[in-house]
Design a protein around this motif. Sequence first.
Motif, short mmCIF file in Angstrom:
data_model
loop_
_atom_site.label_atom_id
_atom_site.label_comp_id
_atom_site.label_asym_id
_atom_site.label_seq_id
_atom_site.Cartn_x
_atom_site.Cartn_y
_atom_site.Cartn_z
N SER A 184 -9.99 11.92 1.75
CA SER A 184 -8.81 12.67 1.25
C SER A 184 -8.47 12.64 -0.15
N VAL A 210 -6.53 11.76 -3.58
CA VAL A 210 -5.76 10.56 -4.00
C VAL A 210 -4.75 10.87 -5.31
N GLN A 244 0.72 -1.21 0.01
CA GLN A 244 0.02 -0.06 -0.08
C GLN A 244 0.79 1.17 0.08
N ARG A 245 0.17 2.54 -0.22
CA ARG A 245 1.22 3.50 -0.29
C ARG A 245 1.20 4.15 0.95
N GLN A 296 0.77 6.40 3.94
CA GLN A 296 -0.15 7.22 4.48
C GLN A 296 -0.21 7.87 5.94
N CYS A 310 2.33 12.04 -12.23
CA CYS A 310 1.35 11.97 -11.12
C CYS A 310 0.08 13.03 -11.17
N GLY A 359 1.73 9.24 -3.78
CA GLY A 359 1.42 8.53 -4.70
C GLY A 359 1.89 7.12 -4.26
N GLN A 360 1.58 6.31 -5.32
CA GLN A 360 2.04 4.69 -4.95
C GLN A 360 3.56 4.40 -5.15
N PHE A 381 0.07 13.69 1.22
CA PHE A 381 -0.40 12.59 0.88
C PHE A 381 0.52 11.91 -0.31
N SER A 387 -2.76 9.44 -8.48
CA SER A 387 -2.39 8.22 -9.41
C SER A 387 -0.84 8.57 -9.86
N VAL A 417 -3.43 14.15 -9.51
CA VAL A 417 -4.31 14.21 -8.28
C VAL A 417 -5.78 14.54 -8.70
N ASP A 418 -6.54 13.93 -7.93
CA ASP A 418 -7.96 13.91 -8.37
C ASP A 418 -8.74 15.37 -7.77
#
Lengths: 110, 111
Positions: free
Chosen positions: B1, B3, A42-43, A45, B23, B103-104, B101, B5, B25-26
């Motif tokens: 919050s 997210v 998971q990322r 957080q 990257c 990204g992956q 926050f 990608s 962001v939503d």
Amino acid sequence: AQRVTQPEKLLSVFKGAPVELKCNYSYSGSPELFWYVQYSRQRLQLLLRHISRESIKGFTADLNKGETSFHLKKPFAQEEDSAMYYCALSATGGGNKLTFGTGTQLKVEL
Amino acid sequence: SAVISQKPSRDICQRGTSLTIQCQVDSQVTMMFWYRQQPGQSLTLIATANQGSEATYESGFVIDKFPISRPNLTFSTLTVSNMSPEDSSIYLCSGVSTEAFFGQGTRLTVV
């Protein structure tokens, strides 16, 4: 310059045992301190931040300016707490730029 | 919050080539940052991605090696240029609204 130290790379505890993940910092101003968590696959957080004074998932952390510490504690470890934990600092006026510690891998054993 | 990608999630690249990481962001965010995590080490800030202007680099990082774009409040790219094996790392983008926050991450291996 600021610095964050997490002395333990790995902490292994049994389920139900208390947990304390250590974090010390050096910074001449008034920092904002955070704990971030990364569960497997998971990322990263946010877990908690010192200004909110919350308990998240049973974890708490108190900023001790005298000892320049921000240790993360939980009275009873759960298996799902197994993860990588990072302590981070944001300097005054730093615009949310974070300085991270090297992280502590928490392993909760049954 | 919000997210983020981030893509690609991983890549294996030849030395001397370049890779661009994106990257998205939503939602709009005030600040975006790029971090690097070298093997066995902590996350280190590369730069602040400034919307509509040149990025602000931390000590030890330069624009020629890590050019960054941020054309609007929801999107940023980081390019790792002229790669060498020492650039093998995880690269992370971060956005900030009320909190930071991430990204992956992009796991880059340079061979």
